[in-house]
Scaffold this motif. Sequence first.
Motif, PDB file in Angstrom:
ATOM      1  N   THR A   1      21.761 -17.739 -89.209  1.00 45.76           N
ATOM      2  CA  THR A   1      21.858 -16.980 -87.960  1.00 45.76           C
ATOM      3  C   THR A   1      23.212 -16.301 -87.838  1.00 45.76           C
ATOM      4  N   VAL A   2      24.270 -17.048 -88.131  1.00 48.20           N
ATOM      5  CA  VAL A   2      25.614 -16.488 -88.025  1.00 48.20           C
ATOM      6  C   VAL A   2      25.860 -15.447 -89.112  1.00 48.20           C
ATOM      7  N   GLY A   3      25.393 -15.731 -90.316  1.00 51.34           N
ATOM      8  CA  GLY A   3      25.564 -14.776 -91.402  1.00 51.34           C
ATOM      9  C   GLY A   3      24.852 -13.465 -91.139  1.00 51.34           C
ATOM     10  N   ASP A   4      23.635 -13.544 -90.600  1.00 50.68           N
ATOM     11  CA  ASP A   4      22.885 -12.325 -90.275  1.00 50.68           C
ATOM     12  C   ASP A   4      23.585 -11.509 -89.198  1.00 50.68           C
ATOM     13  N   ALA A   5      24.223 -12.214 -88.245  1.00 48.31           N
ATOM     14  CA  ALA A   5      24.855 -11.517 -87.123  1.00 48.31           C
ATOM     15  C   ALA A   5      26.251 -11.001 -87.452  1.00 48.31           C
ATOM     16  N   PHE A   6      27.036 -11.808 -88.177  1.00 47.74           N
ATOM     17  CA  PHE A   6      28.443 -11.484 -88.394  1.00 47.74           C
ATOM     18  C   PHE A   6      28.792 -11.110 -89.828  1.00 47.74           C
ATOM     19  N   GLY A   7      27.929 -11.457 -90.776  1.00 47.25           N
ATOM     20  CA  GLY A   7      28.265 -11.245 -92.176  1.00 47.25           C
ATOM     21  C   GLY A   7      29.116 -12.394 -92.690  1.00 47.25           C
ATOM     22  N   LYS A   8      30.399 -12.347 -92.415  1.00 41.54           N
ATOM     23  CA  LYS A   8      31.321 -13.390 -92.854  1.00 41.54           C
ATOM     24  C   LYS A   8      31.994 -14.061 -91.660  1.00 41.54           C
ATOM     25  N   LEU A   9      32.529 -15.257 -91.902  1.00 44.99           N
ATOM     26  CA  LEU A   9      33.251 -16.001 -90.873  1.00 44.99           C
ATOM     27  C   LEU A   9      34.705 -16.192 -91.271  1.00 44.99           C
ATOM     28  N   ASP A  10      35.587 -16.118 -90.265  1.00 42.91           N
ATOM     29  CA  ASP A  10      37.008 -16.364 -90.487  1.00 42.91           C
ATOM     30  C   ASP A  10      37.445 -17.726 -89.958  1.00 42.91           C
ATOM     31  N   ALA A  11      36.699 -18.247 -88.983  1.00 42.37           N
ATOM     32  CA  ALA A  11      37.099 -19.518 -88.365  1.00 42.37           C
ATOM     33  C   ALA A  11      35.875 -20.300 -87.920  1.00 42.37           C
ATOM     34  N   VAL A  12      35.966 -21.615 -88.062  1.00 45.70           N
ATOM     35  CA  VAL A  12      34.895 -22.518 -87.627  1.00 45.70           C
ATOM     36  C   VAL A  12      35.533 -23.670 -86.866  1.00 45.70           C
TER      37      VAL A  12
ATOM     38  N   ARG B   1      20.605 -22.161 -79.776  1.00 43.83           N
ATOM     39  CA  ARG B   1      20.352 -23.595 -79.846  1.00 43.83           C
ATOM     40  C   ARG B   1      20.409 -24.087 -81.290  1.00 43.83           C
ATOM     41  N   ALA B   2      20.979 -25.281 -81.467  1.00 45.66           N
ATOM     42  CA  ALA B   2      21.006 -25.914 -82.783  1.00 45.66           C
ATOM     43  C   ALA B   2      21.084 -27.418 -82.611  1.00 45.66           C
ATOM     44  N   ASP B   3      20.502 -28.132 -83.550  1.00 44.36           N
ATOM     45  CA  ASP B   3      20.549 -29.590 -83.551  1.00 44.36           C
ATOM     46  C   ASP B   3      21.703 -30.021 -84.451  1.00 44.36           C
TER      47      ASP B   3
ATOM     48  N   LYS C   1      21.569 -25.267 -92.088  1.00 44.25           N
ATOM     49  CA  LYS C   1      21.259 -24.069 -92.875  1.00 44.25           C
ATOM     50  C   LYS C   1      20.798 -22.935 -91.963  1.00 44.25           C
ATOM     51  N   ASP C   2      20.057 -23.292 -90.911  1.00 43.21           N
ATOM     52  CA  ASP C   2      19.609 -22.282 -89.953  1.00 43.21           C
ATOM     53  C   ASP C   2      20.791 -21.678 -89.205  1.00 43.21           C
ATOM     54  N   VAL C   3      21.755 -22.529 -88.854  1.00 44.09           N
ATOM     55  CA  VAL C   3      22.958 -22.034 -88.184  1.00 44.09           C
ATOM     56  C   VAL C   3      23.696 -21.038 -89.077  1.00 44.09           C
TER      57      VAL C   3
END
Length: 249
Positions: A73-84, A58-60, A68-70
Amino acid sequence: MSRLKGKKALITGGTTGIGLETAARFIAEGARVAVTGSNPANIEQARKALGPSALVFRADAGNVASQKDVAKTVGDAFGKLDAVFINAGVADFRPVEQWDEAGFDRSIAVNVKGPYFLVQALLSILNDPASIVLNTSINAHLGMPNSSVYAATKAALLSMAKTLSGELIGRGVRVNAISPGPIETPLYGKLGLGKSDLDAMTKSILGQIPAARFGKASEIADAVVFFASDESAFTVGSELVIDGGMSNL
């Protein structure tokens, strides 16, 4: 189907409609996907539909601190992102005289402010290269009655695709936009219209589409996969209009 093999992606507003369809396509193309939503029931349904390959939470979308919470959360789970894929949004259509400040501020918060500060929050976890896709709308190009605020928010988001492209390309981050026309999603059922009014609106919209039908969420997902993949490595600050010819009239 491995166009996104090994990639890690975030999709906002990914528990229904275009977002959910795109999340499923990303997974089918080999990506790991994080998906945000706001409705608890939809979040649970998305978890079941997408399976263990997806992180659904969940996110607002309109709250700056939540962005910042999003990112955390994503950084903790995936480390880095390739696409948004920034897809979360609100569609509020009213005549000018019916608008109030609270409604205006909500549309701006969810459709403009939230996306902007999400990009800011994600900068530290975006890979080089990475792709950001903004979901705008053909309403940014049309003078459609009752869409003044919605269209303004989407025009701002479309402008952001161009300006952020110029600023972030040096980091290896491409920013592009898709601008869908009328799509068969649950969106129209959320407008608060009665059946007769909704039917009348649907008939009126169909009369403005040369293709004589609403688009499918899968057709939007196809475009987002292209922008997220390496196939679009030389595509920067572009807009892809997917509206069945509606904006050409």
